[in-house]
Design a protein around this motif. Structure first.
Motif, short mmCIF file in Angstrom:
data_model
loop_
_atom_site.label_atom_id
_atom_site.label_comp_id
_atom_site.label_asym_id
_atom_site.label_seq_id
_atom_site.Cartn_x
_atom_site.Cartn_y
_atom_site.Cartn_z
N GLU A 1 11.60 4.46 5.25
CA GLU A 1 12.29 3.89 6.41
C GLU A 1 11.73 2.50 6.70
O GLU A 1 10.55 2.25 6.53
CB GLU A 1 12.09 4.79 7.64
CG GLU A 1 12.72 6.15 7.53
CD GLU A 1 14.24 6.10 7.63
OE1 GLU A 1 14.77 5.17 8.28
OE2 GLU A 1 14.89 6.99 7.06
N GLU A 2 12.59 1.61 7.18
CA GLU A 2 12.17 0.26 7.50
C GLU A 2 12.00 0.03 9.00
O GLU A 2 11.71 -1.09 9.44
CB GLU A 2 13.17 -0.75 6.92
CG GLU A 2 13.21 -0.72 5.40
CD GLU A 2 14.12 -1.79 4.82
OE1 GLU A 2 14.77 -2.51 5.62
OE2 GLU A 2 14.20 -1.90 3.60
N LEU B 1 0.96 13.62 10.12
CA LEU B 1 0.97 12.17 10.32
C LEU B 1 -0.31 11.59 9.74
O LEU B 1 -1.40 12.08 10.03
CB LEU B 1 1.07 11.83 11.80
CG LEU B 1 0.94 10.34 12.18
CD1 LEU B 1 2.08 9.52 11.59
CD2 LEU B 1 0.89 10.18 13.71
N THR B 2 -0.17 10.56 8.92
CA THR B 2 -1.35 9.92 8.35
C THR B 2 -1.05 8.47 8.06
O THR B 2 0.10 8.01 8.14
CB THR B 2 -1.81 10.66 7.07
OG1 THR B 2 -3.11 10.19 6.69
CG2 THR B 2 -0.85 10.45 5.91
N GLY B 3 -2.09 7.73 7.72
CA GLY B 3 -1.96 6.32 7.38
C GLY B 3 -3.34 5.71 7.30
O GLY B 3 -4.35 6.40 7.44
N TRP B 4 -3.38 4.42 7.07
CA TRP B 4 -4.65 3.73 6.92
C TRP B 4 -4.60 2.38 7.61
O TRP B 4 -3.55 1.78 7.79
CB TRP B 4 -5.00 3.55 5.44
CG TRP B 4 -3.92 2.85 4.66
CD1 TRP B 4 -3.73 1.50 4.50
CD2 TRP B 4 -2.83 3.48 3.96
NE1 TRP B 4 -2.62 1.25 3.74
CE2 TRP B 4 -2.04 2.45 3.39
CE3 TRP B 4 -2.46 4.81 3.74
CZ2 TRP B 4 -0.90 2.71 2.64
CZ3 TRP B 4 -1.32 5.07 3.00
CH2 TRP B 4 -0.56 4.02 2.45
N GLN C 1 2.61 6.53 7.81
CA GLN C 1 3.02 5.37 8.60
C GLN C 1 2.32 4.10 8.15
O GLN C 1 1.11 4.10 7.95
CB GLN C 1 2.71 5.63 10.08
CG GLN C 1 3.18 4.50 10.99
CD GLN C 1 2.96 4.83 12.44
OE1 GLN C 1 3.74 5.53 13.05
NE2 GLN C 1 1.87 4.32 13.00
N CYS C 2 3.09 3.03 8.01
CA CYS C 2 2.55 1.72 7.62
C CYS C 2 3.17 0.66 8.52
O CYS C 2 3.96 -0.18 8.08
CB CYS C 2 2.86 1.42 6.15
SG CYS C 2 2.11 2.53 4.97
N GLY D 1 0.82 -1.21 0.00
CA GLY D 1 0.00 0.00 0.00
C GLY D 1 0.85 1.25 0.00
O GLY D 1 0.53 2.24 -0.67
N GLN D 2 1.95 1.20 0.76
CA GLN D 2 2.85 2.35 0.80
C GLN D 2 3.40 2.62 -0.60
O GLN D 2 3.41 3.77 -1.05
CB GLN D 2 4.00 2.06 1.77
CG GLN D 2 4.92 3.25 2.03
CD GLN D 2 6.03 2.87 2.98
OE1 GLN D 2 6.73 1.88 2.77
NE2 GLN D 2 6.18 3.66 4.03
#
Length: 220
Positions: free
Chosen positions: A26-27, A71-74, A46-47, A8-9
């Motif tokens: 980043e990992e 900051l966001t994400g799903w 962020q994932c 998704g990222q």
């Protein structure tokens, strides 16, 4: 990070690139503790599902958002991250609790046991907010997040869990499905749909995520 989270990222990278973002992948969450790097970051997508985060990293992320980093994400990449960190929960304002499943006799042991048809309904605020304005209510067949949350979030869309005979709750429960949050000078957007790539490709979900990235990006 989950496989779907990584896929998704990658799926959102062309959108970010087309809008002029310089992207760094980043990992791990170690970068959150790098104050200089975070101060130079306008948006964190962020994932990270579950996993762990140190106190220093949480403090660094929270301080960066308060200073203006978006900051966001799903889905689990932001709403089911770092379950053991109360400070992270305090930052994002809501956390995955469960996703109710099918009637027990219909379950076959796969992830589809948790896929239920449900509606994402926009609130009055959501119908005016820049992230969600103009998007119509829509149906999904996927995980339906039950979310625990506080009152500081601006709920843009909801989803309701019906009280079914095999469930222990006795009345319908409504959870936020999309929310925005002001944290100091920073903005946060959480979109709970996004379990799989087909959900991310749903036009409404995709639009909310893309607009959410733009809106959350540092404004000053």
């Amino acid at each position: 990070m989950s496989r779907v989270g990584l896929e998704g990222q990658v799926a959102v990278l062309p959108f970010l690139e087309s809008h002029g973002y310089d992207i760094r992948i980043e990992e791990s969450t170690e970068v959150y503790a790098d104050a200089a790097e975070m101060a130079a970051t306008d948006l964190v997508v962020q994932c990270v599902t579950m996993s762990e985060i140190t106190g220093e990293q949480t403090s660094g992320l929270s301080a960066a958002v308060a200073a203006g980093t978006g900051l966001t994400g799903w889905h689990g990449g932001i709403a089911d991250s770092f379950r053991a960190s109360s400070d992270y929960l305090h930052l994002v304002g809501g956390q995955f609790a469960t996703h109710p499943g099918k009637e027990p006799c219909e379950r076959r042991g796969g992830e589809e046991d948790n896929f239920l048809p449900h509606t994402v309904t926009f609130t009055d605020l959501g119908r005016e907010h820049p992230v969600t304005a103009g998007i119509e209510d829509f149906e999904l067949l996927t995980e339906q997040y039950w979310v625990l949350h506080d009152d500081l979030i601006d709920v843009l869309a909801t989803t309701t869990h019906p009280a079914r005979p095999w469930q222990p709750w006795h009345r319908p429960v409504t959870s936020p499905a999309v929310w925005a949050r002001q944290w100091g000078a920073g903005r946060i957007v959480v979109t709970t749909p996004g379990h799989s790539l087909d959900v991310l490709e749903h036009p409404a979900v995709r639009t909310v995520i893309e607009r959410g990235m733009l809106w959350a990006t540092r404004t000053a």
